[in-house]
Design an enzyme around this catalytic site. Structure first.
Site, short mmCIF file in Angstrom:
data_model
loop_
_atom_site.label_atom_id
_atom_site.label_comp_id
_atom_site.label_asym_id
_atom_site.label_seq_id
_atom_site.Cartn_x
_atom_site.Cartn_y
_atom_site.Cartn_z
N THR A 70 0.85 -1.19 0.00
CA THR A 70 0.00 0.00 0.00
C THR A 70 0.90 1.25 0.00
O THR A 70 2.10 1.14 0.25
CB THR A 70 -0.88 0.05 1.27
OG1 THR A 70 0.01 0.21 2.39
CG2 THR A 70 -1.71 -1.21 1.44
N GLN A 72 1.14 3.30 2.26
CA GLN A 72 1.72 3.40 3.61
C GLN A 72 2.48 2.13 4.01
O GLN A 72 2.73 1.89 5.20
CB GLN A 72 0.66 3.74 4.65
CG GLN A 72 0.24 5.21 4.61
CD GLN A 72 1.44 6.16 4.63
OE1 GLN A 72 2.43 5.92 5.31
NE2 GLN A 72 1.34 7.24 3.87
N SER A 73 2.86 1.32 3.03
CA SER A 73 3.57 0.08 3.34
C SER A 73 4.94 0.35 3.98
O SER A 73 5.78 1.06 3.42
CB SER A 73 3.77 -0.71 2.04
OG SER A 73 4.77 -1.70 2.21
N ASN A 74 5.15 -0.24 5.15
CA ASN A 74 6.47 -0.15 5.80
C ASN A 74 7.49 -0.95 5.00
O ASN A 74 8.67 -0.61 4.94
CB ASN A 74 6.40 -0.72 7.22
CG ASN A 74 5.42 0.05 8.07
OD1 ASN A 74 5.52 1.27 8.20
ND2 ASN A 74 4.45 -0.65 8.66
N CYS A 76 7.50 -1.42 1.66
CA CYS A 76 7.94 -0.67 0.48
C CYS A 76 8.95 0.40 0.88
O CYS A 76 9.97 0.57 0.22
CB CYS A 76 6.74 -0.04 -0.23
SG CYS A 76 5.75 -1.26 -1.14
#
Ligand code: PLP
Length: 332
Positions: A70, A72-74, A76
Site C-alpha cells: 500500500t 503506507q507500506s512499511n 515498500c
C-alpha cells in the site's frame, strides 16, 4: 546452512522491561523486543527479511528490486531505503492509489529515497497482479535493468530467515535476562515474520518460547493456512532438519477490527497507553492491534501471569504521521 545475507539492520535490537506498564496492569514481567529500532529509515521487521533478499539479488547480478504494497507500506519504504543504501533501483507497485494531495508518511519517504512508484486501483491489481508484475519486470529488462521481484512484505521463503535468526537473538537475550519460558506476541499479516519465528524456534530448539500471532488482516484460519504453506516451502527449499506441524501455530484472533489498516478505539487506547507509560510509539495498522490483544490477554489473566510476556514491536512509526487524526484520538 543459513543463506547469505547483508548486514543492514542494527542488531541485536534492545530487549527492554516495561515496568511502569507492568505495575499499572498488576501483572507478571513484561518485555518489549524493540524491532522498531532496526535503524531509522530501515525501521521495523522488514529489514531483517530484506537482508536476505538483497544479498540474493546482488549475488544474481540484479540491479533493481521490485515489490508491492500500500502507499503506507512499511515494507515498500524499507525496500526503498535498502535500495538507496545499496545503489540499486527500486520500483514499487502501490495499491490502492495514494490519496490526493502531497505524499505523507512512508509514501513520502519512498519518493525521498528515489524509488519509482506506480499506482493501481485495488480491483485492477487484484485482477491482474501476475501480469502487472511480469509486465513491469519486462519493461525494466527492456530498459537494460535486471530486476529482482519480492512479494508483499518480502514474505517469500528466503525472507523467513530474517526472523529465524531473530528468534535465536531473542532467545539469547532472554537467557541473559534469566527468563526461561515465556509467551511471545507478534502481529501477523504477510506471514514471514511469524513463520520465521516458528521455524527459528524449531531449528534452534527454543521450546521455551510460545509464539502467538495476532492477525491484523484476515483471520486465524487464513493465516494458519498461509503461514503453514510458507513454513513448508522453507523446509523444502532449504532442506531443514526439522518437522513442522500446523498445530504448532498459535493465534490470538479477534483483533483485526473492521479490516486491515482500519483503526478501532481499543487498539488506539493501547497505542496511547504504551506511549504515556513507556514512551514507546506503536503504529495504528499492526502493532497497536497486536498490543491490544496482549493487553486483553493480560487483563483476562491469560498472559503475563505464570510466564513473562514478550511483545515484539515490529515498527511502523511513519504511518502514524500519515493518519494524524487517528493517532490524535489516542492522546489522553
Ligand atoms: C509488515 C509488518 C508486520 C507484519 O509482518 P508480516 O511478516 O507481514 O506478517 C507487523 N508490523 C509491522 C509494523 C509491519 O510493517
Amino acid at each position: 546452512m543459513t543463506p547469505a545475507h547483508l548486514s543492514l539492520a542494527s542488531v541485536p535490537t534492545p530487549l527492554v522491561r516495561a515496568e511502569r506498564l507492568q505495575r499499572q496492569l498488576g501483572c507478571g514481567p513484561l518485555w518489549i523486543k524493540r524491532d522498531d529500532l532496526t535503524g531509522l529509515e530501515l525501521s521495523g521487521n522488514k529489514v531483517r527479511k530484506l537482508e536476505f533478499i538483497a544479498a540474493d539479488a546482488l549475488a544474481a547480478g540484479c540491479d533493481t528490486l521490485v515489490t508491492e504494497g500500500t502507499p503506507q507500506s512499511n515494507h515498500c519504504r524499507a525496500t526503498a531505503a535498502v535500495c538507496a543504501r545499496l545503489g540499486l533501483g527500486c520500483t514499487l507497485l502501490l495499491r490502492p492509489k495514494a490519496p490526493a494531495g502531497p505524499p505523507l508518511g512512508n509514501h513520502l519517504l519512498d519518493a525521498l529515497f528515489g524509488a519509482e512508484t506506480r499506482e493501481f486501483s485495488r480491483e485492477e491489481f487484484a485482477a491482474r497482479r501476475e501480469q502487472i508484475v511480469a509486465q513491469v519486470c519486462d519493461e525494466l529488462r527492456s530498459a537494460g535493468r535486471k530486476p529482482r521481484w519480492t512479494p508483499m512484505g518480502a514474505s517469500e521463503p528466503l525472507g523467513c530467515w530474517g526472523y529465524m535468526s531473530a528468534a535465536a537473538e531473542l532467545n539469547e537475550q532472554l537467557r541473559s535476562a534469566g527468563v526461561g519460558e515465556c509467551d511471545v506476541v507478534v502481529a501477523v499479516s504477510s506471514g514471514a515474520t511469524y513463520a520465521g519465528l516458528v521455524l527459528g524456534r524449531l531449528l534452534h530448539g527454543l521450546g521455551g518460547l510460545r509464539v502467538w500471532a495476532v492477525p491484523v488482516s484476515d483471520d486465524a484460519a487464513y493465516h494458519r493456512e498461509s503461514v503453514s504453506r510458507l513454513c513448508e516451502a522453507v523446509l523444502a527449499q532449504f532442506g531443514l532438519p526439522v518437522r513442522f506441524d500446523a498445530a504448532e501455530l498459535r493465534f490470538i484472533d479477534g483483533f483485526v477490527g473492521a479490516g486491515y489498516a482500519i483503526p478501532y478505539a481499543a487498539a488506539m487506547d493501547a497505542l496511547g497507553l504504551l506511549a504515556r507509560l513507556e514512551g514507546i510509539v506503536l503504529d495504528p495498522v499492526y502493532t497497536a492491534k497486536a498490543f491490544c490483544a496482549l493487553l486483553d490477554g493480560i487483563r483476562r489473566g491469560a498472559l503475563a501471569r505464570e510466564r513473562p510476556a514478550v511483545f515484539i514491536h515490529t515498527g511502523g512509526i511513519f504511518s502514524g504521521f500519515a493518519w494524524p487524526e487517528v493517532v490524535r484520538d489516542a492522546t489522553g
